[in-house]
Design an enzyme around this catalytic site. Structure first.
Site, short mmCIF file in Angstrom:
data_model
loop_
_atom_site.label_atom_id
_atom_site.label_comp_id
_atom_site.label_asym_id
_atom_site.label_seq_id
_atom_site.Cartn_x
_atom_site.Cartn_y
_atom_site.Cartn_z
N GLU A 98 46.33 50.24 42.62
CA GLU A 98 46.32 49.04 41.76
C GLU A 98 47.09 49.44 40.52
OE1 GLU A 98 45.79 46.94 38.76
OE2 GLU A 98 43.67 47.50 38.83
N CYS B 231 45.31 45.24 33.16
CA CYS B 231 46.42 45.21 34.11
C CYS B 231 46.82 43.78 34.47
CB CYS B 231 46.08 46.00 35.37
SG CYS B 231 44.52 45.53 36.10
#
EC number: 1.2.1.24
Length: 483
Positions: free
Chosen positions: A255, A289
């Site tokens: 990720e 993120c």
């Protein structure tokens, strides 16, 4: 509260079932980003300690995988309950080492616990298949088995949730884990491990190794006993670790970075869009993120959106995360501040219009004013690089196709957001935006029941949801013949 007096405040690592110091007795100091004060120390471990953690995990795998799904589920549920019982202590540890406001930290702990609850339930739903056989005297059965020892490297921006989102499905599937937390935020990880042991999860099943990233990584990537590697962090580091994982052909989940667009059409509810923008941009001081990096606003509402957004931004309270009412905490370190400053300077040198903010805040050297820059263009660094800080850059567009082209003009593909009251447009944007996750009229999209992950250079695999456990399982096909 005095963290030094809290039993959950651990200053030893958990290796092979034991709380211990590094073999060389070296320690790493950990500092509070809000005050620069020393919080405590953690062991500076290396390859040898990591190898012991791996061997202990591998040796205990048979014991853990042969527990019934119901037994593993019950232990995970106890861990979940203990986390919620210790919510305030965990949140204070998290805020002290990471900096985010206390209420955000509490929200993260609850979010982290939700993955444990979810995967405790999913443990009992690891189903296989019976496939109609092409042979009259044979039967085909497909089942799923735990992949083996899992190694996880986790980031500092969500030091609780990024651990449980990886460890919970691994444990639920029947896999032991080794966790290497971020060097900035080890205490949250150690506290979670303490509670896991209190819940009855065998200590050797979940090691938490702190220390030298290169040495710990070398031990992980060299070991054939580690069959699965999972990482949350930057795209350049993720690519490097993927390459290292290839030597022992590990299954990998990544990720990675993002460059999220937030698209506002003329027909959007502007007040709702601004509320969504605040949480999508300034949560955790912009250090997420899925944080918005580019605001794309249609020309008809461009100036109105800027003015409403400006007023909301200027009302945000900046301060130490442990102070009541604080909404924006510090950035994690001086390098993070420098990156935000460089993006602002670059934007202003390329005809950007500073609307508000733009300076280090008087609270301290790591606190930065929430900043709004209008008239952004594709020549700016902020158009292509993830700022990871409290800078909102606004780009103007005229047509739907132009918005799609601008949004997709990036190597990243993690999250995107879109505000419109046109149902047809909402469907078109959902389908045409090249991102793993799309929020329509919503600025906060993360939860435990939905698959989290990106496409393109934003990663591999999905976390959370019913899909999240699949990366910790192997599919086995058996043919029974001679029937």
């Amino acid at each position: 509260m005095d963290l030094q007096q809290q039993p959950l405040f651990r200053q030893k690592a958990l290796v092979a079932g034991q709380w211990c110091d590094a073999d060389n007795a070296e320690k790493t100091p950990i500092f509070n980003p809000a005050t620069q004060e020393l919080i405590g120390y953690v062991p500076n471990m290396g390859r040898a300690e990591t190898e012991r953690a791996i061997e202990a995990a591998y040796a205990s795998w048979e014991m853990w995988k042969t527990k019934t799904a119901k037994e593993r589920s019950a232990l995970l549920k106890k861990w979940y309950d203990l986390i919620l019982l210790n919510l305030d202590v965990l949140a204070e540890i998290l805020t002290t080492e990471q900096g985010k406001p206390f209420n955000e930290a509490k929200g993260e702990i609850i979010y982290a616990a939700s993955f444990i609850e979810w995967f405790a339930e999913e443990a009992k739903r690891i189903y296989g298949d019976i496939i109609p056989s092409p042979y009259p005297d044979a039967r085909i059965v497909v089942n799923k088995q735990p992949i083996g020892v899992v190694a996880a490297i986790t980031p500092w921006n969500f030091p609780a949730a990024m651990i449980t989102r990886k460890v919970a499905p691994a444990l639920a599937a029947g896999c032991p884990c080794i966790v290497k937390p971020a060097p900035e935020t080890p205490f949250t990880a150690l506290a979670l491990a303490d509670l896991a042991i209190q819940a009855g999860i065998p200590a050797e099943i979940m090691s938490v190794v702190t220390g030298d990233a290169a040495q710990i990584g070398d031990a992980i990537f060299a070991s054939d006993h580690v069959r699965k590697f999972t990482f949350t962090g930057s795209t350049p580091i993720g690519k490097l670790l993927l390459e290292k994982s290839a030597k022992t052909l590990k299954k990998v989940s990544l990720e990675l970075g993002g460059n999220a667009p937030f698209i506002v059409f003329d027909d959007a509810d502007i007040e709702a869009a601004v509320e969504g923008a605040l949480i999508a941009k300034f949560r955790n001081a912009g250090q997420t993120c899925v944080c918005v990096n580019r605001f794309l606003v249609q020309s008809g509402v461009y100036e109105k959106f800027i003015q409403v957004f400006k007023a909301k931004i200027e009302s945000l309270k900046i301060g130490n995360g442990l102070e009541a009412g604080s909404e924006i905490g510090p950035l994690i370190n001086a390098q993070a501040v420098a990156k935000v400053q460089s993006h602002i300077e670059d934007a202003l040198s390329k005809n950007g219009r500073l609307i508000t903010g733009g300076q280090v805040h008087a609270t301290g050297e790591l606190f930065f004013e929430p900043t709004l820059i209008a008239d952004a263009n594709t020549e700016m660094m902020v158009a292509t690089q993830e700022t990871f800080g409290p800078l909102a850059a606004i780009f103007k567009f005229d047509t739907e196709q132009q918005a799609i082209q601008m949004a997709n003009d990036t190597e990243f593909g993690l999250a995107a957001y879109c505000y419109t009251r046109d149902l047809g447009r909402a469907w078109r944007m959902s389908e045409q935006l090249e991102y793993g996750m799309v929020g329509i009229n919503k600025g906060l999209i993360s939860n435990e029941v939905a698959p989290f992950g990106g496409i393109k250079h934003s990663g591999l695999g999905r976390e959370g949801s019913k899909y999240g456990i699949e990366d910790y399982l192997e599919i086995k096909y058996t043919l029974f013949g001679g029937l």
